[in-house]
Structure formats: C-alpha cells, structure tokens
Design an enzyme around this catalytic site. Sequence first.
Site, PDB file in Angstrom:
ATOM      1  N   ARG A  98      27.894 -47.304  70.110  1.00 14.68           N
ATOM      2  CA  ARG A  98      26.822 -46.656  70.877  1.00 14.68           C
ATOM      3  C   ARG A  98      27.399 -45.571  71.783  1.00 14.68           C
ATOM      4  O   ARG A  98      26.796 -44.519  71.958  1.00 14.68           O
ATOM      5  CB  ARG A  98      26.126 -47.749  71.706  1.00 14.68           C
ATOM      6  CG  ARG A  98      25.064 -47.330  72.654  1.00 14.68           C
ATOM      7  CD  ARG A  98      23.747 -47.138  71.936  1.00 14.68           C
ATOM      8  NE  ARG A  98      22.681 -46.919  72.895  1.00 14.68           N
ATOM      9  CZ  ARG A  98      22.455 -45.761  73.498  1.00 14.68           C
ATOM     10  NH1 ARG A  98      23.226 -44.733  73.261  1.00 14.68           N
ATOM     11  NH2 ARG A  98      21.443 -45.640  74.340  1.00 14.68           N
ATOM     12  N   ASP A 156      14.465 -48.629  64.695  1.00 14.12           N
ATOM     13  CA  ASP A 156      13.567 -49.020  65.781  1.00 14.12           C
ATOM     14  C   ASP A 156      12.131 -48.838  65.317  1.00 14.12           C
ATOM     15  O   ASP A 156      11.870 -48.029  64.415  1.00 14.12           O
ATOM     16  CB  ASP A 156      13.821 -48.173  67.034  1.00 14.12           C
ATOM     17  CG  ASP A 156      13.229 -48.834  68.275  1.00 14.12           C
ATOM     18  OD1 ASP A 156      13.899 -49.694  68.859  1.00 14.12           O
ATOM     19  OD2 ASP A 156      12.072 -48.529  68.629  1.00 14.12           O
ATOM     20  N   ARG A 209      23.292 -54.781  72.229  1.00  9.99           N
ATOM     21  CA  ARG A 209      24.216 -54.604  73.362  1.00  9.99           C
ATOM     22  C   ARG A 209      25.020 -55.829  73.747  1.00  9.99           C
ATOM     23  O   ARG A 209      25.975 -55.716  74.502  1.00  9.99           O
ATOM     24  CB  ARG A 209      23.434 -54.089  74.573  1.00  9.99           C
ATOM     25  CG  ARG A 209      23.091 -52.625  74.455  1.00  9.99           C
ATOM     26  CD  ARG A 209      22.052 -52.226  75.458  1.00  9.99           C
ATOM     27  NE  ARG A 209      20.824 -52.983  75.221  1.00  9.99           N
ATOM     28  CZ  ARG A 209      19.688 -52.781  75.859  1.00  9.99           C
ATOM     29  NH1 ARG A 209      19.615 -51.879  76.797  1.00  9.99           N
ATOM     30  NH2 ARG A 209      18.626 -53.506  75.569  1.00  9.99           N
ATOM     31  N   TYR A 229       2.506 -47.982  72.482  1.00 10.85           N
ATOM     32  CA  TYR A 229       3.575 -47.075  72.941  1.00 10.85           C
ATOM     33  C   TYR A 229       3.122 -45.619  72.906  1.00 10.85           C
ATOM     34  O   TYR A 229       3.432 -44.829  73.793  1.00 10.85           O
ATOM     35  CB  TYR A 229       4.843 -47.261  72.094  1.00 10.85           C
ATOM     36  CG  TYR A 229       5.562 -48.547  72.434  1.00 10.85           C
ATOM     37  CD1 TYR A 229       6.464 -48.598  73.502  1.00 10.85           C
ATOM     38  CD2 TYR A 229       5.331 -49.720  71.726  1.00 10.85           C
ATOM     39  CE1 TYR A 229       7.111 -49.778  73.843  1.00 10.85           C
ATOM     40  CE2 TYR A 229       5.970 -50.904  72.056  1.00 10.85           C
ATOM     41  CZ  TYR A 229       6.862 -50.932  73.114  1.00 10.85           C
ATOM     42  OH  TYR A 229       7.483 -52.097  73.453  1.00 10.85           O
ATOM     43  N   ARG A 234      16.921 -58.709  66.617  1.00  8.92           N
ATOM     44  CA  ARG A 234      17.805 -57.850  67.427  1.00  8.92           C
ATOM     45  C   ARG A 234      19.251 -58.328  67.386  1.00  8.92           C
ATOM     46  O   ARG A 234      19.965 -58.254  68.385  1.00  8.92           O
ATOM     47  CB  ARG A 234      17.325 -57.788  68.883  1.00  8.92           C
ATOM     48  CG  ARG A 234      15.936 -57.238  69.077  1.00  8.92           C
ATOM     49  CD  ARG A 234      15.977 -55.706  69.092  1.00  8.92           C
ATOM     50  NE  ARG A 234      14.829 -55.168  69.776  1.00  8.92           N
ATOM     51  CZ  ARG A 234      14.869 -54.629  71.004  1.00  8.92           C
ATOM     52  NH1 ARG A 234      15.978 -54.556  71.657  1.00  8.92           N
ATOM     53  NH2 ARG A 234      13.770 -54.152  71.526  1.00  8.92           N
TER      54      ARG A 234
HETATM   55  O1  CP3 Z   1      19.142 -55.835  65.132  1.00  6.61           O
HETATM   56  C1  CP3 Z   1      17.917 -55.610  64.933  1.00  6.61           C
HETATM   57  O2  CP3 Z   1      17.033 -56.467  65.114  1.00  6.61           O
HETATM   58  C2  CP3 Z   1      17.513 -54.274  64.337  1.00  6.61           C
HETATM   59  C3  CP3 Z   1      17.191 -53.254  65.262  1.00  6.61           C
HETATM   60  C4  CP3 Z   1      15.952 -53.251  66.152  1.00  6.61           C
HETATM   61  C5  CP3 Z   1      15.929 -52.527  67.375  1.00  6.61           C
HETATM   62  N1  CP3 Z   1      14.652 -52.540  67.855  1.00  6.61           N
HETATM   63  C6  CP3 Z   1      17.099 -51.867  67.975  1.00  6.61           C
HETATM   64  C7  CP3 Z   1      17.069 -51.483  69.406  1.00  6.61           C
HETATM   65  C8  CP3 Z   1      14.656 -53.770  65.958  1.00  6.61           C
HETATM   66  C9  CP3 Z   1      14.129 -54.684  64.856  1.00  6.61           C
HETATM   67  C10 CP3 Z   1      13.849 -53.298  67.040  1.00  6.61           C
HETATM   68  C11 CP3 Z   1      12.403 -53.582  67.162  1.00  6.61           C
HETATM   69  C12 CP3 Z   1      11.667 -53.110  68.349  1.00  6.61           C
HETATM   70  N2  CP3 Z   1      11.866 -51.959  69.074  1.00  6.61           N
HETATM   71  C13 CP3 Z   1      10.539 -53.780  68.892  1.00  6.61           C
HETATM   72  C14 CP3 Z   1       9.904 -55.036  68.328  1.00  6.61           C
HETATM   73  C15 CP3 Z   1      10.624 -56.278  68.714  1.00  6.61           C
HETATM   74  C16 CP3 Z   1      10.460 -56.659  70.170  1.00  6.61           C
HETATM   75  O3  CP3 Z   1      11.502 -56.685  70.849  1.00  6.61           O
HETATM   76  O4  CP3 Z   1       9.346 -56.989  70.587  1.00  6.61           O
HETATM   77  C17 CP3 Z   1      10.095 -53.027  69.999  1.00  6.61           C
HETATM   78  C18 CP3 Z   1       8.921 -53.364  70.910  1.00  6.61           C
HETATM   79  C19 CP3 Z   1      10.936 -51.873  70.102  1.00  6.61           C
HETATM   80  C20 CP3 Z   1      10.832 -50.735  71.075  1.00  6.61           C
HETATM   81  C21 CP3 Z   1      12.039 -50.641  71.910  1.00  6.61           C
HETATM   82  N3  CP3 Z   1      13.274 -50.167  71.473  1.00  6.61           N
HETATM   83  C22 CP3 Z   1      12.179 -51.011  73.272  1.00  6.61           C
HETATM   84  C23 CP3 Z   1      11.069 -51.588  74.128  1.00  6.61           C
HETATM   85  C24 CP3 Z   1      13.500 -50.747  73.630  1.00  6.61           C
HETATM   86  C25 CP3 Z   1      14.092 -50.863  75.017  1.00  6.61           C
HETATM   87  C26 CP3 Z   1      14.367 -52.268  75.374  1.00  6.61           C
HETATM   88  C27 CP3 Z   1      15.812 -52.538  75.229  1.00  6.61           C
HETATM   89  O5  CP3 Z   1      16.156 -53.613  74.698  1.00  6.61           O
HETATM   90  O6  CP3 Z   1      16.594 -51.673  75.670  1.00  6.61           O
HETATM   91  C28 CP3 Z   1      14.172 -50.258  72.492  1.00  6.61           C
HETATM   92  C29 CP3 Z   1      15.611 -49.888  72.389  1.00  6.61           C
HETATM   93  C30 CP3 Z   1      16.436 -50.600  71.375  1.00  6.61           C
HETATM   94  N4  CP3 Z   1      16.051 -50.868  70.078  1.00  6.61           N
HETATM   95  C31 CP3 Z   1      17.768 -51.072  71.552  1.00  6.61           C
HETATM   96  C32 CP3 Z   1      18.177 -51.631  70.328  1.00  6.61           C
HETATM   97  C33 CP3 Z   1      19.501 -52.222  69.994  1.00  6.61           C
HETATM   98  C34 CP3 Z   1      18.599 -50.916  72.832  1.00  6.61           C
HETATM   99  C35 CP3 Z   1      18.906 -49.480  73.049  1.00  6.61           C
HETATM  100  C36 CP3 Z   1      20.352 -49.170  73.296  1.00  6.61           C
HETATM  101  O7  CP3 Z   1      21.269 -49.652  72.601  1.00  6.61           O
HETATM  102  O8  CP3 Z   1      20.571 -48.351  74.195  1.00  6.61           O
END
Ligand code: CP3
Length: 351
Positions: free
Chosen positions: A45, A82, A36, A158, A32
């Site tokens: 964003r 994602d 943010r 999910y 990640r």
């Molecule tokens: O930089 C990176 O690593 C690449 C992008 C990436 C994102 N999500 C962007 C993202 C990657 C590799 C993921 C993987 C992901 N997504 C996982 C597996 C890794 C883990 O954390 O266990 C999971 C379970 C998800 C599902 C997901 N997406 C959730 C649960 C959430 C909400 C939680 C949060 O952090 O807000 C997201 C949203 C998300 N995916 C964001 C980002 C940058 C935040 C959303 C935003 O910017 O508004």
Amino acid sequence: MSAGAGRDPQGKALLRVLAGEALEIPPIWLMRQAGRYLPEYRAERAKVGGFLELCYTPEVACEVTLQPIRRYGFDAAIIFSDILVVPHALGQEVWFVEGEGPKLAALATPDDLSRLEPVALAERLAPVYEALRLTRAALPAETALIGFAGAPWTLACYMLEGGSPRSDFGATKSWAYLWPEAFQALVDGLVEAVAEHLCRQVEAGAEALQLFESHAGALAGPEFRRWCYEPLRAIAARVRERCPGVPILAFPRQAGTAYELFAEAEWLSGLSLDTSVDPAWARRRLPEGLALQGNLDPFLLTLGGQPLEKAARTLCSALAGRPFVFNLGHGITPQARPEAVAELVAVVRDR
Ligand code: CP3
C-alpha cells in the site's frame, strides 16, 4: 478458460458447499482478508499513490489478493478491489481520505443522474478483470476465486450521501421518499451495472460471487423488499442467464428479521450472516439447501486465545451437518492480530 474448469464442484471445498454439500471441515475465508492488519499489505500500500491505484494496478491487486492465501491457505481468495469501483466507473468522483474512509462527489438532485456514463463501465474496470486473470493463474488449484460487487441500495447510499452514510441515511432516504421515480431509475441503472461487472468477473476467472449489502439494516418491510431484495434478485437473474451455474452469495448486513425473506430465494446459493444473527435461529428458519456463511465476531481476532477458540468451536457445532462456510459476521478490522487469524484457521481445521 480457467473459470469453466474451476467451477467443477468435485474439487474446491467452497464450491462444493455452495452446491449444497455439508463438509465435515467447513471451508474458511474471511471478509476483507487482504488488508491493513497484514504488514505485507501495508508495505504494498505504501508503494502506490492511493487506494484506488492499488485496485487498478493488476499486478499489485493480484499480489495483495494472494498474500492471505500464502499466509493462511484459505479455501477462497476474494479479488482485491472495492465496491466503490462501480460508481467510479460510472463517472462519479471517488477518493479515499486516510483515517476518514471514502468520499464521493454526491449526486444532489435527479438532474445529476444524467452525468452517469454506463457505457464506459467495462472498459474502465478492465484492470480488475486483468487482476482476476492473473490471480486465477497464480492460485493453488484447490483455492476458489471470489468476485464481488456492492448491491444497489448500498452503492446508492454512498453515491447520494457522498461517503459513508450518516446515521439517518438522510440524503438517500430523501431521494427514495421524495423522488421515488428518480431513485428507482438509479437503482435500475445499478442493477445493470453490477450485473455487467459480475459477469465480466466470471468471464475473467471468478468462480463464485458475493453481493455486499452492507447497509441493508437501514431498510425494513416493503422498502426492504423494493430496494434490497428485488434488486438483488434482478441481478441474480441477469447473471444466471449469462453465466449459468456460478454460485451467488448475498450479505444483507443487519437485515434482522428480513433475513427470513431469503428462505425463498431459490436464486441464491449462500447467505452470509452478520454478527447479530443467532446461528441456531438461522438453522431453524432457513432452508437446508441454502449454504450459510458467517458469522464470527471480528473483534475476537483482536483478542485471540481462548475466547476466539471457544467461539469458533461453538459456531462450527451450531452449523455442523449442513452446508456451511466459516467466515466473520463483518470484515476483519485493522486491529486484528495476524497470529490470531492463524489460530482460527487451525481451530476450524483441526478440531
Ligand atoms: O480482502 C477483501 O475482502 C477484498 C477487498 C475488499 C475491500 N473492500 C478492500 C478495502 C472488499 C470485499 C471491500 C468491500 C467494501 N468496501 C464494502 C462492503 C463490506 C463492508 O465492509 O461492509 C464497503 C462498504 C466498502 C467501502 C469502503 N472501502 C469503505 C467504507 C472503506 C473505508 C473503511 C476502511 O476500512 O478503511 C473502504 C476502503 C478499503 N477497501 C480498504 C480495503 C483494504 C482500506 C483502505 C486502505 O488500505 O487504505
């Protein structure tokens, strides 16, 4: 095509380690790493309507993928996307609520499986592949590009819970125990969809792949083997057939003692350790040729300073002399301090 040239293990530190080499200075990237905690991410964003729009606009997805590379010079970029784009591309409704995380229109009964549309997957995910092409063309030659997907069990969680799983994984486990055949059909369908998505990413320029099994910790024993380990192995077999030579990392988060199962996973190039794993234990129990990735506590990036430096040095020493990729034990949080990330990179590289 850049993917072929990029897979030459001579140059890129990440690819050398995933090919079994131990480097004195380990390659570093952070799960990640685009997100943010970076003001430039928040600015991009704010320009687009929603999170999925960010993922599906190739120029913007490319830009946010490059942001942490420009700032920190990480050894690898992970494409901005994602894990939930796969259920979305299968036709399930997916949306993100600010402050609450992802929401999905849950599959309620086995009859709902017929609503999924696997044929449309690659076409719907074309913007992700275009983002990979743009990113590969823009990255420095020494930076590896990582493609990724969620593993079937985690995606099923999910899809059946309708969002982040409840603590008992009630909906998912009800399916697995009450309707094992339907649940198997869902997992089998996800194996195909994920393998297709990963191969397309390689064909678009990804040079290594990571499978995120974020909810591995909900399973143990025979269920772990059936719903986590076997689907991962099946995906790897398909990817190896179509894209031979591409290294595959798995992150079975919170798998506990089940991490040991991966000792025999000859299909795997690297295993990502979560924060609960003692690196000394991993070193003893997991084979020398398997690269280990991890597992700094992400909280230390909120703190920075001496505790961060000390933990980073300890981790590097614990895994010195074997193939090791420096990373976190879970994703970076929005509270991480950008200056602390710079400190971390300096410590890992200049010890
Ligand atoms: O930089 C990176 O690593 C690449 C992008 C990436 C994102 N999500 C962007 C993202 C990657 C590799 C993921 C993987 C992901 N997504 C996982 C597996 C890794 C883990 O954390 O266990 C999971 C379970 C998800 C599902 C997901 N997406 C959730 C649960 C959430 C909400 C939680 C949060 O952090 O807000 C997201 C949203 C998300 N995916 C964001 C980002 C940058 C935040 C959303 C935003 O910017 O508004």
